[in-house]
Design an enzyme around this catalytic site. Structure first.
Site, PDB file in Angstrom:
ATOM      1  N   HIS A  99       0.857  -1.289   0.237  1.00  0.00           N
ATOM      2  CA  HIS A  99       0.048   0.109   0.032  1.00  0.00           C
ATOM      3  C   HIS A  99       0.712   1.302   0.004  1.00  0.00           C
ATOM      4  O   HIS A  99       0.600   2.345  -0.497  1.00  0.00           O
ATOM      5  CB  HIS A  99      -0.749   0.082   1.304  1.00  0.00           C
ATOM      6  CG  HIS A  99      -1.936  -1.075   1.460  1.00  0.00           C
ATOM      7  ND1 HIS A  99      -1.868  -1.940   2.514  1.00  0.00           N
ATOM      8  CD2 HIS A  99      -3.021  -1.391   0.534  1.00  0.00           C
ATOM      9  CE1 HIS A  99      -3.169  -2.671   2.510  1.00  0.00           C
ATOM     10  NE2 HIS A  99      -3.510  -2.504   1.109  1.00  0.00           N
ATOM     11  N   LYS A 110     -16.095  -7.879   4.227  1.00  0.00           N
ATOM     12  CA  LYS A 110     -15.110  -8.164   5.091  1.00  0.00           C
ATOM     13  C   LYS A 110     -15.269  -8.252   6.466  1.00  0.00           C
ATOM     14  O   LYS A 110     -15.857  -7.305   7.080  1.00  0.00           O
ATOM     15  CB  LYS A 110     -13.672  -7.478   4.647  1.00  0.00           C
ATOM     16  CG  LYS A 110     -13.373  -7.598   3.128  1.00  0.00           C
ATOM     17  CD  LYS A 110     -12.075  -7.066   2.841  1.00  0.00           C
ATOM     18  CE  LYS A 110     -11.600  -7.188   1.305  1.00  0.00           C
ATOM     19  NZ  LYS A 110     -10.284  -6.222   1.053  1.00  0.00           N
ATOM     20  N   ARG A 136      -2.384  -6.117  -8.799  1.00  0.00           N
ATOM     21  CA  ARG A 136      -1.417  -6.932  -8.436  1.00  0.00           C
ATOM     22  C   ARG A 136      -1.582  -7.987  -9.587  1.00  0.00           C
ATOM     23  O   ARG A 136      -0.918  -8.289 -10.676  1.00  0.00           O
ATOM     24  CB  ARG A 136      -1.407  -7.649  -7.201  1.00  0.00           C
ATOM     25  CG  ARG A 136      -1.074  -6.766  -6.208  1.00  0.00           C
ATOM     26  CD  ARG A 136      -1.502  -7.083  -4.740  1.00  0.00           C
ATOM     27  NE  ARG A 136      -2.983  -7.307  -4.799  1.00  0.00           N
ATOM     28  CZ  ARG A 136      -3.691  -7.661  -3.449  1.00  0.00           C
ATOM     29  NH1 ARG A 136      -3.194  -7.899  -2.179  1.00  0.00           N
ATOM     30  NH2 ARG A 136      -5.009  -7.596  -3.643  1.00  0.00           N
ATOM     31  N   SER A 156      -3.011  -8.058   2.611  1.00  0.00           N
ATOM     32  CA  SER A 156      -3.242  -7.765   3.984  1.00  0.00           C
ATOM     33  C   SER A 156      -3.878  -9.206   4.631  1.00  0.00           C
ATOM     34  O   SER A 156      -3.653  -9.650   5.571  1.00  0.00           O
ATOM     35  CB  SER A 156      -4.259  -6.522   4.088  1.00  0.00           C
ATOM     36  OG  SER A 156      -3.746  -5.514   3.909  1.00  0.00           O
TER      37      SER A 156
HETATM   38  O1  PNS Z   1      -8.823  -2.635   0.271  1.00  0.00           O
HETATM   39  P1  PNS Z   1     -10.115  -2.988  -0.614  1.00  0.00           P
HETATM   40  O2  PNS Z   1     -10.937  -3.787   0.684  1.00  0.00           O
HETATM   41  O3  PNS Z   1     -10.173  -3.278  -1.674  1.00  0.00           O
HETATM   42  O4  PNS Z   1     -10.986  -1.356  -0.204  1.00  0.00           O
HETATM   43  C1  PNS Z   1     -12.261  -1.556  -0.697  1.00  0.00           C
HETATM   44  C2  PNS Z   1     -12.969   0.076  -0.544  1.00  0.00           C
HETATM   45  C3  PNS Z   1     -13.093   0.350   0.759  1.00  0.00           C
HETATM   46  C4  PNS Z   1     -11.935   0.889  -1.255  1.00  0.00           C
HETATM   47  C5  PNS Z   1     -14.352  -0.161  -1.198  1.00  0.00           C
HETATM   48  O5  PNS Z   1     -14.880  -1.390  -0.677  1.00  0.00           O
HETATM   49  C6  PNS Z   1     -15.167   1.040  -1.300  1.00  0.00           C
HETATM   50  O6  PNS Z   1     -14.776   2.061  -2.283  1.00  0.00           O
HETATM   51  N1  PNS Z   1     -16.008   1.246  -0.518  1.00  0.00           N
HETATM   52  C7  PNS Z   1     -16.882   2.468  -0.293  1.00  0.00           C
HETATM   53  C8  PNS Z   1     -18.075   2.101  -0.885  1.00  0.00           C
HETATM   54  C9  PNS Z   1     -18.423   2.195  -2.417  1.00  0.00           C
HETATM   55  O7  PNS Z   1     -18.263   3.206  -3.007  1.00  0.00           O
HETATM   56  N2  PNS Z   1     -18.237   1.266  -3.063  1.00  0.00           N
HETATM   57  C10 PNS Z   1     -18.097   1.049  -4.622  1.00  0.00           C
HETATM   58  C11 PNS Z   1     -19.270   1.033  -5.348  1.00  0.00           C
HETATM   59  S1  PNS Z   1     -20.143  -0.549  -5.080  1.00  0.00           S
END
Ligand code: PNS
Length: 160
Positions: free
Chosen positions: A16, A40, A89, A126
């Protein structure tokens, strides 16, 4: 141009940090957004994740760390950011990121830039860090020292 680097950061890894650093080289300002993926289960709660991301990122004049609640597109609008940067990745990341990029673009026109993870951290996650740590392995190669310390404390809360 201001970019948002969103993620769960549970916990933040060197992978990250590499993406955040490289986003900082590409854009004028970077807002690191610590969010929650409802699919999650988290090891660290939001406050802890924000604290660890802030500590890991350190004092950088053009980088801020904020909590992301609600939709990413709304957050980006509030922050005045037109672009999201995410690390990529392997192929399985791509399918998911493409789906999110499409829906976010349809919602508000928010753009997504996918940065290939650097070779060194190309497959780090992670999830793997949590798995290794939960079975007693040493994760110090993958995360900043404070994060390794806090994971160890989670495993044996009685020892500090
Ligand atoms: O590290 P991650 O788990 O891939 O992060 C995911 C995250 C938090 C970036 C994603 O779930 C997110 O953008 N959440 C906010 C809600 C949202 O806008 N979701 C996308 C449209 S469905």
């Amino acid at each position: 141009m201001r970019a948002v680097c969103p993620g769960s950061f549970d916990p933040i890894t060197h992978g990250h940090l590499d993406v955040i650093r490289r986003a900082g080289a590409l854009f004028d300002e970077v807002v690191v957004a610590v969010g929650r993926n409802s699919a999650k289960n988290y090891l660290f709660d939001t406050d802890e994740r924000v604290e660890l991301v802030r500590a890991a990122v350190g004092e950088q004049p053009r980088v801020r760390v904020e909590v992301l609640s609600g939709l990413l597109v709304d957050f980006c609008r509030e922050q005045g950011a037109d672009v999201v940067v995410k690390g990529l990745r392997f192929a399985s990341d791509f399918d998911f990121e493409l789906q999110m990029a499409h829906i976010n673009h349809s919602l508000t026109g928010l753009e997504t830039v996918l940065l290939p993870a650097s070779a060194q951290w190309g497959t780090l996650s992670s999830t793997m860090v949590r798995e290794v740590a939960s079975l007693g392995g040493d994760v110090r190669a993958f995360v900043p020292p404070l994060v390794a310390e806090r994971i160890a404390q989670k495993r044996s809360p009685h020892h500090g």
